[in-house]
Enzyme design. Structure first.
Site, PDB file in Angstrom:
ATOM      1  N   SER A 234      -3.038  -8.244   2.242  1.00  0.00           N
ATOM      2  CA  SER A 234      -3.251  -8.203   3.691  1.00  0.00           C
ATOM      3  C   SER A 234      -3.623  -9.608   4.189  1.00  0.00           C
ATOM      4  O   SER A 234      -3.239 -10.008   5.289  1.00  0.00           O
ATOM      5  CB  SER A 234      -4.349  -7.201   4.045  1.00  0.00           C
TER       6      SER A 234
ATOM      7  N   HIS B 167       0.842  -1.202   0.000  1.00  0.00           N
ATOM      8  CA  HIS B 167       0.000   0.000   0.000  1.00  0.00           C
ATOM      9  C   HIS B 167       0.881   1.259   0.000  1.00  0.00           C
ATOM     10  O   HIS B 167       0.613   2.219  -0.728  1.00  0.00           O
ATOM     11  CB  HIS B 167      -0.890   0.043   1.252  1.00  0.00           C
TER      12      HIS B 167
ATOM     13  N   LYS C 149     -16.248  -7.664   4.488  1.00  0.00           N
ATOM     14  CA  LYS C 149     -14.956  -8.373   4.404  1.00  0.00           C
ATOM     15  C   LYS C 149     -14.533  -8.932   5.757  1.00  0.00           C
ATOM     16  O   LYS C 149     -13.485  -9.572   5.855  1.00  0.00           O
ATOM     17  CB  LYS C 149     -13.876  -7.415   3.896  1.00  0.00           C
TER      18      LYS C 149
ATOM     19  N   ARG D 266      -2.247  -5.479  -8.648  1.00  0.00           N
ATOM     20  CA  ARG D 266      -1.104  -6.379  -8.462  1.00  0.00           C
ATOM     21  C   ARG D 266      -0.951  -7.332  -9.626  1.00  0.00           C
ATOM     22  O   ARG D 266       0.140  -7.609 -10.087  1.00  0.00           O
ATOM     23  CB  ARG D 266      -1.285  -7.189  -7.177  1.00  0.00           C
TER      24      ARG D 266
HETATM   25  P1  ADP Z   1     -10.010  -3.382  -0.674  1.00  0.00           P
HETATM   26  O1  ADP Z   1     -10.773  -4.182   0.345  1.00  0.00           O
HETATM   27  O2  ADP Z   1     -10.722  -2.129  -1.065  1.00  0.00           O
HETATM   28  O3  ADP Z   1      -9.495  -4.161  -1.841  1.00  0.00           O
HETATM   29  P2  ADP Z   1      -7.302  -3.328   0.335  1.00  0.00           P
HETATM   30  O4  ADP Z   1      -6.836  -2.676   1.596  1.00  0.00           O
HETATM   31  O5  ADP Z   1      -7.182  -4.808   0.242  1.00  0.00           O
HETATM   32  O6  ADP Z   1      -8.785  -2.827   0.160  1.00  0.00           O
HETATM   33  O7  ADP Z   1      -6.558  -2.693  -0.898  1.00  0.00           O
HETATM   34  C1  ADP Z   1      -6.693  -1.334  -1.218  1.00  0.00           C
HETATM   35  C2  ADP Z   1      -6.120  -1.111  -2.599  1.00  0.00           C
HETATM   36  O8  ADP Z   1      -4.725  -1.337  -2.563  1.00  0.00           O
HETATM   37  C3  ADP Z   1      -6.671  -2.032  -3.683  1.00  0.00           C
HETATM   38  O9  ADP Z   1      -6.715  -1.311  -4.896  1.00  0.00           O
HETATM   39  C4  ADP Z   1      -5.627  -3.116  -3.768  1.00  0.00           C
HETATM   40  O10 ADP Z   1      -5.622  -3.715  -5.062  1.00  0.00           O
HETATM   41  C5  ADP Z   1      -4.371  -2.311  -3.514  1.00  0.00           C
HETATM   42  N1  ADP Z   1      -3.293  -3.135  -2.973  1.00  0.00           N
HETATM   43  C6  ADP Z   1      -3.313  -3.941  -1.898  1.00  0.00           C
HETATM   44  N2  ADP Z   1      -2.115  -4.547  -1.716  1.00  0.00           N
HETATM   45  C7  ADP Z   1      -1.322  -4.092  -2.704  1.00  0.00           C
HETATM   46  C8  ADP Z   1       0.017  -4.363  -3.104  1.00  0.00           C
HETATM   47  N3  ADP Z   1       0.791  -5.235  -2.469  1.00  0.00           N
HETATM   48  N4  ADP Z   1       0.482  -3.705  -4.178  1.00  0.00           N
HETATM   49  C9  ADP Z   1      -0.314  -2.858  -4.867  1.00  0.00           C
HETATM   50  N5  ADP Z   1      -1.570  -2.573  -4.577  1.00  0.00           N
HETATM   51  C10 ADP Z   1      -2.086  -3.184  -3.512  1.00  0.00           C
END
Ligand code: ADP
Length: 162
Positions: A128, A17, A41, A90
């Site tokens: 995550s 992130h 979620k 990703r």
């Molecule tokens: P959500 O539940 O909205 O997907 P996340 O916290 O899982 O929330 O992710 C928020 C954003 O960050 C999403 O667009 C996700 O694809 C992106 N994201 C999460 N992990 C990574 C990573 N390792 N590299 C790039 N983008 C990421």
């Protein structure tokens, strides 16, 4: 002054992130990292803890604000006067869901663009969920999380009595 909103669950915030935040700041003057409650979620950490960890992770980025948001994303983005939504991509597996959301948001507000950024290769497999799995089995979290987030996850799994 350009402003974007980077929404997510951030359960917890990872170095992936943060990599997206760093890249966004090459495009926008300011960024709001907006933490969603996302009860569907079933996040491990309460919203307040996810916000606090994100604030800690963002302490070296003075142009980034961390806020919880509990309304429709499009309404929130408009209310904050932002020009765009930032999301991370990703792999191809992220694409379909992200594509649907971006088009849905644009259907609600045609001027609202979603900007997708790709993380550095080393974070391209990082989620995550994966990090929580690692925490559950006492894996090394340092490559993926700030120390505060690692400690909070260990505590959530009762591995760390502090
Ligand atoms: P959500 O539940 O909205 O997907 P996340 O916290 O899982 O929330 O992710 C928020 C954003 O960050 C999403 O667009 C996700 O694809 C992106 N994201 C999460 N992990 C990574 C990573 N390792 N590299 C790039 N983008 C990421």
């Amino acid at each position: 002054m350009t402003l974007a909103v980077y929404p997510g669950t951030f359960d917890p915030i990872t170095r992936g992130h943060t990599d997206i935040v760093r890249r966004s700041l090459g495009l926008f003057d300011r960024l709001i990292l907006a933490v969603a409650p996302n009860p569907r979620k079933e996040p491990l950490l309460p919203l307040a803890d996810r916000v606090a960890l994100a604030q800690t992770a963002m302490k070296d980025f003075p142009t980034v604000a961390v806020e919880p948001f509990e309304e429709l994303l499009v309404d929130y983005v408009r209310r904050r006067g932002a020009q765009a939504i930032v999301r991370g991509l990703r792999a191809v597996s992220d694409f379909e869901h992200e594509f649907q959301m971006a088009l849905l948001n644009r259907k609600i507000d045609d001027r609202l663009e979603t900007v997708f950024l790709m993380p550095s290769e080393e974070y391209s497999y990082l989620t995550s969920s994966l990090v929580k799995e690692l925490a559950l089995f006492d894996g090394d979290l340092d490559p993926f999380l700030i120390p505060e987030a690692a400690a909070r996850l260990r505590r959530a799994y009762h591995r760390d009595p502090t």
